[in-house]
Design an enzyme around this catalytic site. Structure first.
Site, short mmCIF file in Angstrom:
data_model
loop_
_atom_site.label_atom_id
_atom_site.label_comp_id
_atom_site.label_asym_id
_atom_site.label_seq_id
_atom_site.Cartn_x
_atom_site.Cartn_y
_atom_site.Cartn_z
CB SER A 33 -0.91 0.02 1.24
OG SER A 33 -1.72 -1.13 1.28
N GLY A 67 0.81 4.30 -2.63
CA GLY A 67 0.79 5.67 -2.15
C GLY A 67 2.16 6.04 -1.62
CG ASN A 125 1.59 6.47 5.01
OD1 ASN A 125 1.48 6.96 6.13
ND2 ASN A 125 0.63 5.77 4.45
CB CYS A 133 -3.01 7.83 4.64
SG CYS A 133 -3.52 7.68 2.92
CD GLU A 159 -1.65 4.73 6.83
OE1 GLU A 159 -1.95 3.94 5.93
OE2 GLU A 159 -1.56 5.96 6.66
N PRO A 170 -6.83 5.07 6.55
CG PRO A 170 -6.40 6.95 5.26
CD PRO A 170 -5.81 5.63 5.66
#
Length: 936
Positions: free
Chosen positions: A353, A382, A566, A568, A570, A751
Site C-alpha cells: 500500500s 501511495g 506516508n 495517509c 499512519e 483511512p
C-alpha cells in the site's frame, strides 16, 4: 446555449415521452419553456426580456449539465426528469415566484393527463420490444424483470417490489437496449434509499443481476442470464471458466490454474453476494473487478477467491489456506487494502500500500527519487517523500559555484509526475512531501497549496506535511525563538531526535549567532506555529506530524531513522538511500466483532491471526518495482493491521462517541487487536523464522508498544495518559523475547476510504460525517443513510417523509430536530457536533498499543486560531505520532430539495474521471477524495 451545443446534444441524448415514444433531446425547448415561465410572471417589457434572456441562458446551461452528468448508459432521460431539473434549477436560483408558477402548471397538466388516462384505461397496453446488440428486436421479458426485482427485495424489510417496478416501467420504451433495461430497476431502487436504507441492498442486488449477465455473456455466450437462485447452482462451473478465461486474457496468474479448482470452487459461498450495499458493489464493479475489452467477467465471490488464492500461492496446503483467506475476506470481518485487492492473483502482484523514500541532496539522487515515485505509483502505491535533506534557497552549490533555488522547484516536478502516472486510470497517483520544521524553506513549503501567487511555486495535486521535532513544540510552549537552517550546513539534524537533536540544534544556533552559518534565519516559534495552523485551515495542508514520538517509539530505531510518514500519515518506518520503506495494509472490521451485548474478543483473535498471516504473505509474493523497496521489505517485513467500523461498533454498543465510555472502548478494543497481532507475528516467527533485523530491536529487548510509551514519557518529563492494561502482557513479552517476531511492525490504522465502502461500514476510526448525505468518489455520487439511526427512529414511530426532509434541511444532523429524543441525539451526533478533543483522547489511548501510527482526521465546526492551537497542542501533549486532515465546515450543504432522483449521478456503471468534493466541505478538505485512497 450555442446552437451547435444544442445540436450536438440532440444527436447524443434522447428523451422518453410519457407515451413511451423516444425523441431526440433538444435543449432549446428547455430555454423556451423557461422564457415563457419568466415572461408570464414578470411581464414582457424590453428590459424584462433582456434580463430574462440572460437568466434563461444560465439556467439552461445548468440544467443540461446536470442532466448529462447524470445520464444513464443509454443516454436517455425521462421527460419528468427534465422537468424535475428545471424546477430544481429555479429553486436553486431563488426564482421562487417563477418556480411556484411552474410547479402549479405541472400539477394542472398532471391532473389533465390523469383524467385523459382514466378515459382510455381499458385500452390494451402497448407491447414493447428490446433491441439486442446485433440489432435484433425481441419481446421485452417483463416476467423476468418482475422475477429479478422480486428476488432483490426478498428477505428485506420495508421495501416494495411494486414501487420499483412502477418506477421502472415509467422509463421503458419500445426498442430499449439490454444495458438500459438492466439499469432501469437499479435507478428506480436507488432513488428510494434516502427514505429506506434497505433499498441500498436492493440496488446492489439489481446491479448484481446486471453483472451476472455481463460476466456470463462474456464467458459463455451473448445475452446469457441467470438469477441469483440459478447462479447458486452455476457458481462453481462459472468459476472454472472465469479462471481459464482470465489466464487466456493475461489478467490472472497462470499458477492459479494449477490449484485444485474443484476443491476451491466447492468452497464458494454464493449467498454472500447478497450482503453488499449499493455503494460497495458499485465501487467493486467500477474499479476492482477484472475486465477484458470493456466487459466485467469477475463476480464478487470469484473476486474474493482470486485475492485469497493470490495470497496463498506459497503456502504448503495452498487450497486450505486460500479457502481460509477467502472465508475471512468474503465475510467482511477483515478486508485487505486496495492494492492487494487490485493485484493479488494477477501477473503483476504489487500488493503493498505505502512506500516511503528519502530524497538526497544531489541532482542525480533527486531525479532518481522522482523516477522511483513513478515506478512505485504505477501499480497503486501511495508515496511519502522526505525532502528535508535538499538544501534550501540561497545555499551554495559547489559544482557550479551558484546558489540553490531550494526545494520548491523539485517538489513541482514531483507533483507533475504524480499526475502523469495515474495507476492505469484506476486513480490518480498520490504523493505526500514531508519537510522538517527547521528547514530554511519551511515558509515557502507552507504556501505550496495556495491558490494565489506564482503557480510555478505551487503544487496543487501534492499532499504536504510538517515533520515537527519536539524541540520546536517546546519553543512554542515557551514562546521562544526558532532558527531555520539549510540542511547542507546541518546534515546531522536529519538523523537526530530527542536529546541528541536538541544538543546539535542548539550548537548550530550558537554558530549562527556568531555569524558562522551561510544560510540561517531566526523567527518566533509561535509565529511560525500560527502560520502552520493558518495554512492548514486555509488549504488543508501541510498536515502536522511529530518526529520524536515516531522515532522514540520505533521498534527499529537500532537500524535507522523514521524521516517521514506516508501518504495517509499512519506508517512510520525507517528510510535511507539504500532502503525504501514498504508497508502492507489491511483492516479488521470492528463492527463485525460486536453485538448489542458485548465485544467479541474471541472472534477478533481468530480474525487477527488469519489476517496477520495474509499480510505476512504479501511480503514474499509482492512484485517490487525498485530494488530498494524489495531489500527493505524482506529485511524488516513490516505490516500494518488496522481497524474500521469504529463508529458502527459504538452505535451497536449504544455508546456515544463523545464520552468516556467511547475512549475506554477505543483503549480496550485496540489492546485486544495489539495483543493478538503481536502474538500472531510471534507464532509466525516460530513457524517461519524471525525477520532478519530482529536482533537489537525493541522487540528483542522485551519492549512492546505499551512499554515504549514510557520511554516517550521519560524523555518529555511526563505524559498525561492512562497506561493501564487488561491482558496478560507479561507472558506475551516473554514469548516475543524468546521466540522473536516475524514482522518489525504490526499495526497501523489507515483511512480505509474505499474498503470500508465495500464492507458497508464507517471509515476507520472516524465519527459519522452526517446521517444522511451524498458521498462522492470515483464511482459517482451515492446517497448514504445511517441505517442504525433509521432503525431506532422506526422503533419509536418517528421515521417518515418529514424526518427525511428535516435531515436534509439540517445537513444530516439530528441535533436540531426537536422530535428526536435526546438519547438518540447524543448517540448519533455527527463529526462536527463532537469536540475534537474526544477524537484526540480516543486516539491517544489507541496509540499506546500501536507500533506505527493512525490516520487521524480532526473536525472543527467553528475554527479559530485559538481552537486550532489548543487542538494540535493537545495532540502533541498526548503523545500522538501524527494527524491527518483538518476538516471544517464550508458554505456547501446537503441538497435540501425533496425531489426524488437528486441522489447524484444516475450512471450506475461508468465511473467519471474525477469526483466532486464531498458535500459539507471546502475544496481543501473533502472526505473520501479519491486521491487519498492509495492506502486503502
Amino acid at each position: 446555449m450555442p446552437s451547435g451545443t444544442s445540436a450536438a446534444l440532440a444527436s447524443a441524448y434522447q428523451v422518453i415521452r410519457r407515451n413511451g415514444a423516444v425523441t431526440p433531446f433538444d435543449a432549446s425547448k428547455i430555454a423556451v419553456a423557461l422564457t415563457k415561465a419568466f415572461l408570464a410572471v414578470e411581464g414582457s417589457s424590453a428590459a424584462a426580456s433582456r434580463r430574462v434572456h440572460d437568466i434563461v441562458a444560465d439556467l439552461t446551461g445548468q440544467i443540461v449539465a446536470g442532466l448529462t452528468r447524470r445520464a444513464d448508459a443509454g443516454r436517455t432521460f425521462h421527460i419528468e426528469d427534465v422537468q424535475d431539473q428545471v424546477e430544481l434549477a429555479l429553486m436553486r436560483g431563488e426564482h421562487h415566484k417563477v418556480a411556484r408558477a411552474y410547479v402549479l402548471y405541472r400539477e394542472d397538466r398532471a391532473r389533465e393527463r390523469a383524467a385523459a388516462s382514466s378515459a382510455v384505461a381499458s385500452a390494451a397496453a402497448p407491447t414493447l420490444a428490446m433491441s439486442l446488440p446485433d440489432g435484433t428486436r425481441v419481446p421485452l421479458d417483463l416476467a423476468r424483470l418482475e422475477a429479478v426485482v422480486g428476488e432483490a427485495v426478498s428477505g428485506l424489510a420495508d421495501v416494495s417490489a411494486d414501487t420499483i417496478l412502477g418506477e421502472t416501467r415509467r422509463n421503458l420504451y419500445d426498442g430499449i437496449g439490454e444495458d438500459e433495461l438492466a439499469l432501469a430497476p437499479i435507478l428506480a431502487a436507488r432513488t428510494l434509499i434516502e427514505s429506506e436504507p434497505n433499498y441500498a441492498k436492493v440496488s446492489a442486488r439489481l446491479l448484481l443481476d446486471k453483472l451476472r449477465c455481463e460476466a456470463l455473456s462474456f464467458l459463455v455466450r451473448r445475452s446469457e442470464q441467470a438469477t441469483q437462485a440459478e447462479m447458486a447452482v452455476r457458481y462453481a462451473e462459472y468459476f472454472r471458466a472465469y479462471v481459464a478465461r482470465g489466464i487466456v486474457e493475461q489478467l490472472i496468474d497462470p499458477e492459479l490454474g494449477h490449484f485444485d479448482l474443484e476443491r476451491i470452487a466447492a468452497a464458494l459461498l454464493p449467498e454472500r453476494d447478497l450482503q453488499f450495499d449499493y455503494l460497495g458493489l458499485q465501487t467493486l464493479y467500477d474499479r476492482y473487478f477484472l475486465h477484458a475489452r470493456g466487459h466485467r467477467f469477475e463476480l464478487p465471490q470469484a473476486f474474493f477467491m482470486r485475492v485469497a488464492m493470490g495470497l496463498a500461492l506459497r503456502e504448503v496446503d495452498r487450497e486450505a489456506r486460500a479457502i481460509e483467506f477467502y472465508q475471512l475476506l468474503s465475510s467482511f470481518d477483515f478486508m485487505a487494502s486496495t492494492p492487494t485487492l487490485f493485484n493479488a492473483g494477477t501477473l503483476r502482484p504489487q500488493l503493498s500500500s505505502c512506500f516511503l523514500t528519502t530524497v538526497p541532496d544531489d541532482l542525480d539522487g533527486i531525479f532518481k527519487s522522482v523516477k522511483d515515485n513513478a515506478l512505485l505509483a504505477k501499480y497503486s502505491g501511495g508515496l511519502g517523500n522526505d525532502w528535508t535533506r535538499v538544501r534550501g534557497l540561497g545555499a551554495h552549490i559547489k559544482g557550479t559555484n551558484g546558489e540553490s533555488q531550494g526545494v520548491v522547484p523539485f517538489l513541482k516536478v514531483a507533483n507533475d509526475t504524480a499526475i502523469a502516472v495515474n495507476q492505469g486510470g484506476k486513480r490518480k497517483g498520490a504523493v505526500c512531501a514531508y519537510l522538517e520544521t527547521w528547514h530554511v524553506d519551511i515558509e515557502k513549503f507552507l504556501d505550496l497549496r495556495k491558490n494565489t501567487g506564482d503557480d510555478r511555486r505551487r503544487t496543487h495535486d501534492m499532499n504536504t506535511a510538517n515533520w515537527v521535532p519536539d524541540l520546536f513544540m517546546e519553543r512554542v510552549e515557551a514562546n521562544g525563538t526558532w532558527t531555520l537552517f539549510s540542511p547542507d550546513e546541518t546534515p546531522d539534524l536529519h538523523d537526530l531526535y530527542g536529546t541528541a537533536f536538541k544538543a546539535a540544534y542548539e550548537a548550530y544556533e550558537a554558530r549562527a549567532g556568531r555569524g558562522e552559518m551561510q544560510v540561517s534565519r531566526q523567527v518566533r516559534a509561535v509565529d511560525l506555529w500560527r502560520r502552520m495552523l493558518t495554512m492548514l485551515f486555509e488549504t488543508g495542508h501541510p498536515w502536522i506530524t511529530f518526529k520524536d514520538p515516531c522515532n522514540i517509539r520505533s521498534p527499529q530505531r537500532h537500524v535507522g531513522v523514521v524521516h517521514s510518514s506516508n501518504l495517509c500519515t499512519e506508517i512510520t518506518l525507517n528510510t535511507s538511500d539504500e532502503e525504501v520503506a514498504v508497508c502492507n495494509l489491511g483492516s479488521v472490521n470492528l463492527a463485525a466483532h460486536v453485538t448489542a451485548e458485548r465485544f467479541d474478543g474471541e472472534r477478533l483473535a481468530r480474525t487477527v491471526r488469519i489476517a496477520m498471516r495474509m499480510l505476512d504473505n504479501v511480503v514474499d509474493i509482492n512484485f517490487y518495482t525498485i530494488p530498494e523497496a524489495r531489500r527493505s521489505n524482506l529485511k524488516h517485513r513490516p505490516v500494518g493491521l488496522g481497524i474500521m467500523g469504529f463508529q458502527d461498533a459504538l452505535q451497536t454498543l449504544r455508546i456515544a462517541y463523545a464520552s468516556e465510555a467511547a475512549v475506554r472502548f477505543a483503549d480496550e478494543s485496540m489492546e485486544t487487536v495489539s495483543f493478538h497481532a503481536i502474538s500472531a507475528s510471534c507464532d509466525l516467527a516460530a513457524e517461519r523464522g524471525r525477520y532478519p533485523s530482529f536482533e537489537g530491536s525493541l522487540w528483542s529487548k522485551g519492549v512492546l508498544p505499551i512499554d515504549s510509551i514510557e520511554d516517550l514519557a521519560q524523555r518529555r518529563g511526563g505524559l498525561d495518559l492512562d497506561r493501564s492494561t487488561t491482558m496478560d502482557w507479561e507472558s506475551l513479552r516473554a514469548r516475543v523475547t524468546s521466540i522473536g517476531m516475524r514482522n518489525s511492525n504490526t499495526m497501523a490504522i489507515a483511512p480505509t476510504a474505499t474498503i470500508s465502502n465495500i464492507c458497508g461500514v464507517s471509515q476507520s476510526i472516524e465519527p459519522a460525517y452526517q446521517n444522511l448525505f451524498v458521498k462522492s468518489n470515483m464511482s459517482g455520487d451515492f446517497t448514504v443513510v445511517n441505517a442504525a439511526l433509521v432503525h431506532d427512529l422506526k422503533a419509536r414511530g418517528l421515521w417518515d417523509e418529514l424526518m427525511v426532509s428535516d435531515l436534509k434541511y439540517y445537513d444530516g444532523s439530528v441535533g436540531s430536530i426537536d422530535r428526536i429524543p435526546d438519547d438518540l441525539k447524543v448517540l448519533y451526533a455527527t463529526a462536527f457536533e463532537i469536540e475534537p478533543s474526544w477524537l484526540i483522547e480516543a486516539a491517544a489511548r489507541r496509540q499506546k498499543w500501536i507500533d506505527q501510527a493512525q490516520s487521524l482526521n480532526l473536525y472543527v465546526a467553528n475554527p479559530s486560531g485559538r481552537k486550532l492551537d489548543e487542538t494540535y497542542r493537545l495532540a502533541w501533549r498526548r503523545g500522538l505520532k501524527t494527524t491527518y486532515y483538518l476538516r471544517s465546515r464550508s458554505a456547501t450543504h446537503v441538497e435540501k430539495s425533496t425531489l426524488k432522483g437528486t441522489d447524484g449521478k444516475l450512471n450506475a456503471v461508468s465511473a467519471p474521471v474525477a469526483a466532486a468534493p464531498e458535500a459539507g466541505f471546502g475544496p481543501a478538505c473533502s472526505i473520501n477524495d479519491p486521491e487519498c485512497e492509495a492506502c486503502q
